[in-house]
Design a protein around this motif. Structure first.
Motif, PDB file in Angstrom:
ATOM      1  N   LEU A   1       0.861  -1.166   0.000  1.00 35.06           N
ATOM      2  CA  LEU A   1       0.000   0.000   0.000  1.00 35.06           C
ATOM      3  C   LEU A   1       0.906   1.227   0.000  1.00 35.06           C
ATOM      4  O   LEU A   1       1.799   1.341   0.832  1.00 35.06           O
ATOM      5  CB  LEU A   1      -0.864  -0.037   1.268  1.00 35.06           C
ATOM      6  CG  LEU A   1      -2.120   0.776   1.313  1.00 35.06           C
ATOM      7  CD1 LEU A   1      -3.055   0.430   0.186  1.00 35.06           C
ATOM      8  CD2 LEU A   1      -2.825   0.572   2.634  1.00 35.06           C
ATOM      9  N   LYS A   2       0.688   2.152  -0.944  1.00 34.06           N
ATOM     10  CA  LYS A   2       1.541   3.337  -1.061  1.00 34.06           C
ATOM     11  C   LYS A   2       0.689   4.595  -0.923  1.00 34.06           C
ATOM     12  O   LYS A   2      -0.427   4.667  -1.422  1.00 34.06           O
ATOM     13  CB  LYS A   2       2.243   3.349  -2.415  1.00 34.06           C
ATOM     14  CG  LYS A   2       3.163   2.178  -2.625  1.00 34.06           C
ATOM     15  CD  LYS A   2       3.760   2.212  -4.003  1.00 34.06           C
ATOM     16  CE  LYS A   2       4.555   0.936  -4.259  1.00 34.06           C
ATOM     17  NZ  LYS A   2       5.053   0.885  -5.627  1.00 34.06           N
TER      18      LYS A   2
ATOM     19  N   PHE B   1      -4.334   6.557  -1.296  1.00 31.72           N
ATOM     20  CA  PHE B   1      -3.530   5.342  -1.260  1.00 31.72           C
ATOM     21  C   PHE B   1      -3.655   4.615  -2.583  1.00 31.72           C
ATOM     22  O   PHE B   1      -4.717   4.614  -3.217  1.00 31.72           O
ATOM     23  CB  PHE B   1      -4.016   4.396  -0.150  1.00 31.72           C
ATOM     24  CG  PHE B   1      -3.669   4.855   1.230  1.00 31.72           C
ATOM     25  CD1 PHE B   1      -2.391   4.665   1.731  1.00 31.72           C
ATOM     26  CD2 PHE B   1      -4.607   5.470   2.035  1.00 31.72           C
ATOM     27  CE1 PHE B   1      -2.064   5.077   3.000  1.00 31.72           C
ATOM     28  CE2 PHE B   1      -4.288   5.892   3.305  1.00 31.72           C
ATOM     29  CZ  PHE B   1      -3.012   5.694   3.796  1.00 31.72           C
ATOM     30  N   THR B   2      -2.571   3.971  -2.980  1.00 32.24           N
ATOM     31  CA  THR B   2      -2.605   3.094  -4.147  1.00 32.24           C
ATOM     32  C   THR B   2      -2.060   1.738  -3.731  1.00 32.24           C
ATOM     33  O   THR B   2      -1.222   1.635  -2.836  1.00 32.24           O
ATOM     34  CB  THR B   2      -1.758   3.646  -5.320  1.00 32.24           C
ATOM     35  OG1 THR B   2      -0.419   3.840  -4.877  1.00 32.24           O
ATOM     36  CG2 THR B   2      -2.325   4.955  -5.835  1.00 32.24           C
ATOM     37  N   TRP B   3      -2.554   0.734  -4.391  1.00 33.41           N
ATOM     38  CA  TRP B   3      -2.179  -0.637  -4.062  1.00 33.41           C
ATOM     39  C   TRP B   3      -1.484  -1.219  -5.280  1.00 33.41           C
ATOM     40  O   TRP B   3      -2.041  -1.266  -6.369  1.00 33.41           O
ATOM     41  CB  TRP B   3      -3.442  -1.430  -3.724  1.00 33.41           C
ATOM     42  CG  TRP B   3      -3.199  -2.871  -3.411  1.00 33.41           C
ATOM     43  CD1 TRP B   3      -3.379  -3.908  -4.263  1.00 33.41           C
ATOM     44  CD2 TRP B   3      -2.737  -3.425  -2.198  1.00 33.41           C
ATOM     45  NE1 TRP B   3      -3.064  -5.082  -3.673  1.00 33.41           N
ATOM     46  CE2 TRP B   3      -2.672  -4.820  -2.354  1.00 33.41           C
ATOM     47  CE3 TRP B   3      -2.367  -2.905  -0.975  1.00 33.41           C
ATOM     48  CZ2 TRP B   3      -2.244  -5.678  -1.387  1.00 33.41           C
ATOM     49  CZ3 TRP B   3      -1.962  -3.769   0.012  1.00 33.41           C
ATOM     50  CH2 TRP B   3      -1.894  -5.135  -0.183  1.00 33.41           C
ATOM     51  N   GLY B   4      -0.245  -1.656  -5.087  1.00 35.43           N
ATOM     52  CA  GLY B   4       0.493  -2.266  -6.186  1.00 35.43           C
ATOM     53  C   GLY B   4       0.950  -3.651  -5.775  1.00 35.43           C
ATOM     54  O   GLY B   4       1.364  -3.863  -4.646  1.00 35.43           O
ATOM     55  N   GLY B   5       0.901  -4.581  -6.705  1.00 35.48           N
ATOM     56  CA  GLY B   5       1.339  -5.933  -6.376  1.00 35.48           C
ATOM     57  C   GLY B   5       1.054  -6.885  -7.512  1.00 35.48           C
ATOM     58  O   GLY B   5       0.753  -6.477  -8.626  1.00 35.48           O
ATOM     59  N   SER B   6       1.130  -8.175  -7.185  1.00 35.64           N
ATOM     60  CA  SER B   6       0.894  -9.189  -8.213  1.00 35.64           C
ATOM     61  C   SER B   6       0.333 -10.456  -7.569  1.00 35.64           C
ATOM     62  O   SER B   6       0.409 -10.639  -6.362  1.00 35.64           O
ATOM     63  CB  SER B   6       2.191  -9.502  -8.950  1.00 35.64           C
ATOM     64  OG  SER B   6       3.157  -9.984  -8.036  1.00 35.64           O
TER      65      SER B   6
END
Length: 144
Positions: free
Chosen positions: A126-127, A135-140
C-alpha cells in the motif's frame, strides 16, 4: 431437571404449585405445552435474570453475564447439545485449547483437495501518494 434442583422454591412460587422436583418438572413441561413455548422462551419469560445467571455460571460453567434473553438463549443452546448430560456423578467434558502443533498435525491430516484452500494470493504494498492524497495498491498474484 438440573434447573429445578437448586431453584425448587422459586419455581414453586412461579407455578403456584407445591411438590417435589419431579412434579415441578412436569408442571414446567405442561406450561410449555399449554403456551406453545420453547425452552428458551420459557426461561426468558418466567425466570429472573439472577436465577438464569447463577444457573449458567454455576451449573453449566458458562458466562453468567447478559440480559435475560441472552442468558435464556445460552442455556437453551447448552440444553440442545447432544453432549448435555448433567447427572450428579458425571462432569461435562472439559474443553481444551488446541496447541499450534496440534493445529499443524490436523492440517497435515486434512484433505489436500479442500475446495476452500486458495490457489493464488495477492502480494503487494500500500503506497501513499502526496500529490493525489490517496492510497494506491500495487502488487501481483502468486500461486499458493
Amino acid at each position: 431437571e438440573s434447573l429445578v434442583d437448586g431453584n425448587a422454591s422459586y419455581i414453586s412460587k412461579i407455578l403456584s404449585a407445591n411438590g417435589d422436583e419431579e412434579l415441578l418438572v412436569a408442571k414446567l413441561e405442561d406450561c410449555m405445552k399449554l403456551n406453545n413455548l420453547s425452552a428458551e422462551m420459557l426461561l426468558a419469560r418466567f425466570f429472573d435474570e439472577s436465577v438464569l445467571s447463577n444457573y449458567s455460571a454455576n451449573v453449566l460453567k458458562k458466562s453468567g453475564k447478559g440480559s435475560t434473553a441472552t442468558l435464556a438463549a445460552r442455556i437453551a443452546k447448552e440444553w440442545s447439545k447432544p453432549t448435555f448430560a448433567l447427572s450428579k456423578m458425571e462432569e461435562p467434558p472439559s474443553k481444551k485449547r488446541r496447541t499450534d502443533d496440534q493445529d499443524v498435525e490436523a492440517a497435515d491430516e486434512s484433505n489436500d483437495d479442500d475446495w476452500r484452500k486458495p490457489l493464488f494470493y495477492w502480494k503487494g504494498k500500500l503506497k501513499w501518494s502526496k500529490e493525489k492524497e490517496n492510497f494506491t495498491w500495487g502488487g501481483s498474484w502468486h500461486s499458493a
